[in-house]
Design a protein around this motif. Structure first.
Motif, mmCIF file in Angstrom:
data_model
loop_
_atom_site.group_PDB
_atom_site.id
_atom_site.type_symbol
_atom_site.label_atom_id
_atom_site.label_comp_id
_atom_site.label_asym_id
_atom_site.label_seq_id
_atom_site.Cartn_x
_atom_site.Cartn_y
_atom_site.Cartn_z
ATOM 1 N N ASP A 47 0.832 -1.205 0.000
ATOM 2 C CA ASP A 47 0.000 0.000 0.000
ATOM 3 C C ASP A 47 0.868 1.256 0.000
ATOM 4 O O ASP A 47 0.579 2.227 -0.710
ATOM 5 C CB ASP A 47 -0.907 0.006 1.236
ATOM 6 C CG ASP A 47 -1.806 -1.212 1.327
ATOM 7 O OD1 ASP A 47 -2.999 -1.097 1.022
ATOM 8 O OD2 ASP A 47 -1.300 -2.287 1.703
ATOM 9 N N LEU A 48 1.917 1.226 0.807
ATOM 10 C CA LEU A 48 2.788 2.400 0.900
ATOM 11 C C LEU A 48 3.572 2.602 -0.387
ATOM 12 O O LEU A 48 3.713 3.730 -0.870
ATOM 13 C CB LEU A 48 3.729 2.264 2.095
ATOM 14 C CG LEU A 48 4.599 3.480 2.411
ATOM 15 C CD1 LEU A 48 3.753 4.721 2.626
ATOM 16 C CD2 LEU A 48 5.472 3.219 3.635
ATOM 17 N N VAL A 49 4.088 1.518 -0.974
ATOM 18 C CA VAL A 49 4.790 1.648 -2.260
ATOM 19 C C VAL A 49 3.847 2.227 -3.313
ATOM 20 O O VAL A 49 4.233 3.081 -4.118
ATOM 21 C CB VAL A 49 5.355 0.294 -2.720
ATOM 22 C CG1 VAL A 49 5.974 0.423 -4.111
ATOM 23 C CG2 VAL A 49 6.400 -0.225 -1.741
ATOM 24 N N CYS A 50 2.590 1.784 -3.297
ATOM 25 C CA CYS A 50 1.608 2.269 -4.272
ATOM 26 C C CYS A 50 1.203 3.719 -4.023
ATOM 27 O O CYS A 50 0.481 4.303 -4.839
ATOM 28 C CB CYS A 50 0.370 1.370 -4.271
ATOM 29 S SG CYS A 50 0.627 -0.248 -5.037
ATOM 30 N N THR A 51 1.644 4.294 -2.923
ATOM 31 C CA THR A 51 1.372 5.697 -2.629
ATOM 32 C C THR A 51 2.513 6.595 -3.073
ATOM 33 O O THR A 51 2.373 7.820 -3.106
ATOM 34 C CB THR A 51 1.102 5.882 -1.120
ATOM 35 O OG1 THR A 51 0.112 4.928 -0.703
ATOM 36 C CG2 THR A 51 0.551 7.266 -0.795
ATOM 37 N N THR A 52 3.659 6.034 -3.439
ATOM 38 C CA THR A 52 4.807 6.866 -3.813
ATOM 39 C C THR A 52 4.546 7.734 -5.049
ATOM 40 O O THR A 52 5.110 8.836 -5.123
ATOM 41 C CB THR A 52 6.079 6.015 -3.999
ATOM 42 O OG1 THR A 52 5.838 4.984 -4.976
ATOM 43 C CG2 THR A 52 6.498 5.367 -2.674
ATOM 44 N N PRO A 53 3.715 7.319 -6.026
ATOM 45 C CA PRO A 53 3.398 8.267 -7.108
ATOM 46 C C PRO A 53 2.702 9.531 -6.597
ATOM 47 O O PRO A 53 2.904 10.627 -7.144
ATOM 48 C CB PRO A 53 2.481 7.456 -8.024
ATOM 49 C CG PRO A 53 2.891 6.036 -7.796
ATOM 50 C CD PRO A 53 3.191 5.971 -6.321
ATOM 51 N N LEU A 54 1.902 9.397 -5.548
ATOM 52 C CA LEU A 54 1.246 10.557 -4.945
ATOM 53 C C LEU A 54 2.284 11.517 -4.377
ATOM 54 O O LEU A 54 2.170 12.735 -4.543
ATOM 55 C CB LEU A 54 0.282 10.084 -3.855
ATOM 56 C CG LEU A 54 -0.458 11.136 -3.026
ATOM 57 C CD1 LEU A 54 -1.837 10.607 -2.603
ATOM 58 C CD2 LEU A 54 0.324 11.522 -1.770
ATOM 59 N N GLU B 184 -4.625 0.246 -7.089
ATOM 60 C CA GLU B 184 -4.406 0.904 -5.800
ATOM 61 C C GLU B 184 -3.656 2.210 -5.970
ATOM 62 O O GLU B 184 -3.898 3.178 -5.230
ATOM 63 C CB GLU B 184 -3.647 -0.030 -4.855
ATOM 64 C CG GLU B 184 -3.436 0.536 -3.463
ATOM 65 C CD GLU B 184 -4.723 0.779 -2.704
ATOM 66 O OE1 GLU B 184 -4.706 1.606 -1.767
ATOM 67 O OE2 GLU B 184 -5.756 0.143 -3.044
ATOM 68 N N VAL B 185 -2.731 2.288 -6.935
ATOM 69 C CA VAL B 185 -2.048 3.545 -7.211
ATOM 70 C C VAL B 185 -3.062 4.617 -7.589
ATOM 71 O O VAL B 185 -3.005 5.756 -7.104
ATOM 72 C CB VAL B 185 -1.009 3.361 -8.340
ATOM 73 C CG1 VAL B 185 -0.525 4.714 -8.850
ATOM 74 C CG2 VAL B 185 0.173 2.533 -7.850
ATOM 75 N N GLU B 186 -4.019 4.268 -8.454
ATOM 76 C CA GLU B 186 -5.035 5.232 -8.883
ATOM 77 C C GLU B 186 -5.958 5.621 -7.737
ATOM 78 O O GLU B 186 -6.373 6.782 -7.620
ATOM 79 C CB GLU B 186 -5.835 4.642 -10.036
ATOM 80 C CG GLU B 186 -5.000 4.380 -11.277
ATOM 81 C CD GLU B 186 -5.725 3.546 -12.318
ATOM 82 O OE1 GLU B 186 -5.718 3.966 -13.496
ATOM 83 O OE2 GLU B 186 -6.297 2.495 -11.962
ATOM 84 N N ARG B 187 -6.281 4.658 -6.877
ATOM 85 C CA ARG B 187 -7.138 4.954 -5.724
ATOM 86 C C ARG B 187 -6.455 5.938 -4.776
ATOM 87 O O ARG B 187 -7.088 6.872 -4.265
ATOM 88 C CB ARG B 187 -7.472 3.654 -4.987
ATOM 89 C CG ARG B 187 -8.367 2.704 -5.771
ATOM 90 C CD ARG B 187 -8.406 1.324 -5.121
ATOM 91 N NE ARG B 187 -9.155 0.378 -5.917
ATOM 92 C CZ ARG B 187 -10.432 0.022 -5.685
ATOM 93 N NH1 ARG B 187 -11.066 0.533 -4.653
ATOM 94 N NH2 ARG B 187 -11.046 -0.839 -6.461
ATOM 95 N N SER B 188 -5.170 5.720 -4.534
ATOM 96 C CA SER B 188 -4.430 6.645 -3.674
ATOM 97 C C SER B 188 -4.310 8.021 -4.331
ATOM 98 O O SER B 188 -4.509 9.058 -3.680
ATOM 99 C CB SER B 188 -3.032 6.088 -3.395
ATOM 100 O OG SER B 188 -3.099 4.847 -2.728
ATOM 101 N N PHE B 189 -4.000 8.017 -5.600
ATOM 102 C CA PHE B 189 -3.751 9.248 -6.344
ATOM 103 C C PHE B 189 -4.994 10.120 -6.442
ATOM 104 O O PHE B 189 -4.913 11.331 -6.642
ATOM 105 C CB PHE B 189 -3.246 8.880 -7.742
ATOM 106 C CG PHE B 189 -2.376 9.904 -8.401
ATOM 107 C CD1 PHE B 189 -1.033 10.004 -8.067
ATOM 108 C CD2 PHE B 189 -2.873 10.753 -9.366
ATOM 109 C CE1 PHE B 189 -0.212 10.930 -8.681
ATOM 110 C CE2 PHE B 189 -2.061 11.685 -9.998
ATOM 111 C CZ PHE B 189 -0.727 11.776 -9.649
#
Length: 331
Positions: free
Chosen positions: A20-27, A133-138
């Motif tokens: 989850d945290l890795v998938c937040t790095t684009p944000l 998940e990247v898109e959800r975070s973003f």
């Protein structure tokens, strides 16, 4: 919740799993581009925070220890006191905005209230169930007018540590193309059998003379706090005894990141290691059992995903895995 303005101090709370945290790095990257002079902090936990070490988009990382992640000998009161001190530290910083990319999670909302920012930003964009998940975070960033396609995930390997690991590898691996085999998976239906990893390695070596670095979750299988796959790793090394292979025991997440950085490709099941590999830009063959491939596949890197109709990776054959590896652009 109020509409955000032009924040000077931004805190992102992401206190769940490594992936989850890795998938937040684009944000984080998009926030830094939008607010180059802002202070950007992240509140994570002691388990996932190491994936942010060296990330140039973040000014400061704060990590608390979940009760289930306590070290042996660390009491509940000590862990709770540490958490209270951390929250007090953040509260004194007068944070302008807290961003919750994981959505309306009760624990994250509770932390946000304790920090007492001027604004709390939670994703409110309606996304399709197939969204990654990247898109959800973003989606949180829509409130800042940021609506482009998210960039790649980012994980920064410790280069001196990678060099030290490389220096310990057997001479038989020198000059070979290295393929990472990560055999651990949290969910039972995502655990590919040891003998198939060995058979796949044998075929890859015969065709390409490559070498292998073996990774796994360290520890005994019956450890009540942190069960691991030491026994499986030893079994796999024994089955690959005549191949150029090194077992890289990673006691810390930084060691896993450094070790994976030495490899040309990664073969693994869905999980934190897979997302770290994606953050390192590695092509990946990934096995998906009963997890959502649309939401959790590797983001913005070449990958070949195998998910059988049974949703159990035990039904993925060696031949299918080999064919998937050959579909990678680097193969």
């Amino acid at each position: 919740m109020d509409q955000p303005g032009q924040p000077r101090k931004i805190l992102v709370i992401r206190r769940d799993n490594i992936g989850d945290l890795v998938c937040t790095t684009p944000l984080f990257a998009a926030l830094r581009a939008r607010f180059p002079d802002a202070w950007i902090g992240v509140l994570a936990n002691s388990y996932n925070a190491p994936v942010l070490v060296g990330n140039p988009d973040i000014d400061e990382v704060f990590a608390y220890t979940k009760l289930k992640h306590r070290a042996r000998g660390q009491g509940r009161l000590a862990a709770l006191w540490q958490r209270l001190a951390l929250v007090w530290n953040l509260r004194r910083r007068h944070i302008d905005e807290v961003i919750l990319p994981g959505g309306m999670q009760a624990s994250a909302l509770r932390f946000a209230r304790w920090v007492a920012p001027r604004h709390v930003v939670v994703a409110s964009v309606n996304l399709a169930n197939s969204a990654h998940e990247v898109e959800r975070s973003f989606a949180c960033l829509a409130k800042y007018g940021i609506k482009e396609t998210p960039p790649a995930c980012k994980a920064i390997a410790d280069e001196p540590l990678a060099a030290r690991i490389a220096a310990t590898l057997p001479a038989a691996l020198a000059g070979r193309r290295l393929i990472a085999l990560h055999l651990s998976a949290r969910k039972p239906r995502q655990r590919w059998p040891v003998e198939r990893f060995a058979a796949l390695a044998r075929q890859l070596h015969a065709a390409h003379a490559c070498g292998f670095l073996l990774f796994w979750s360290p520890g005994a299988a019956d450890d009540p706090l942190h069960p691991g796959d030491d026994a499986k790793a030893a079994e796999l090394v024994a089955q690959m005894g005549d191949l150029p292979v090194a077992a890289v025991k990673t006691h810390h997440l930084s060691e896993l990141m450094a070790g994976l950085s030495l490899c040309a490709e990664v073969i693994c099941s869905d999980g934190g290691a897979m997302h770290i590999a994606a953050g390192l830009g590695k092509p990946i063959v990934c096995f998906f059992g009963n997890s959502d491939a649309a939401r959790w596949h590797p983001w913005a890197v070449p990958y070949a995903l195998l998910q059988p109709a049974s949703c159990d990776v035990v039904d993925i054959s060696v031949e299918e895995a080999l064919a998937a590896w050959r579909r990678l652009p680097t193969a």
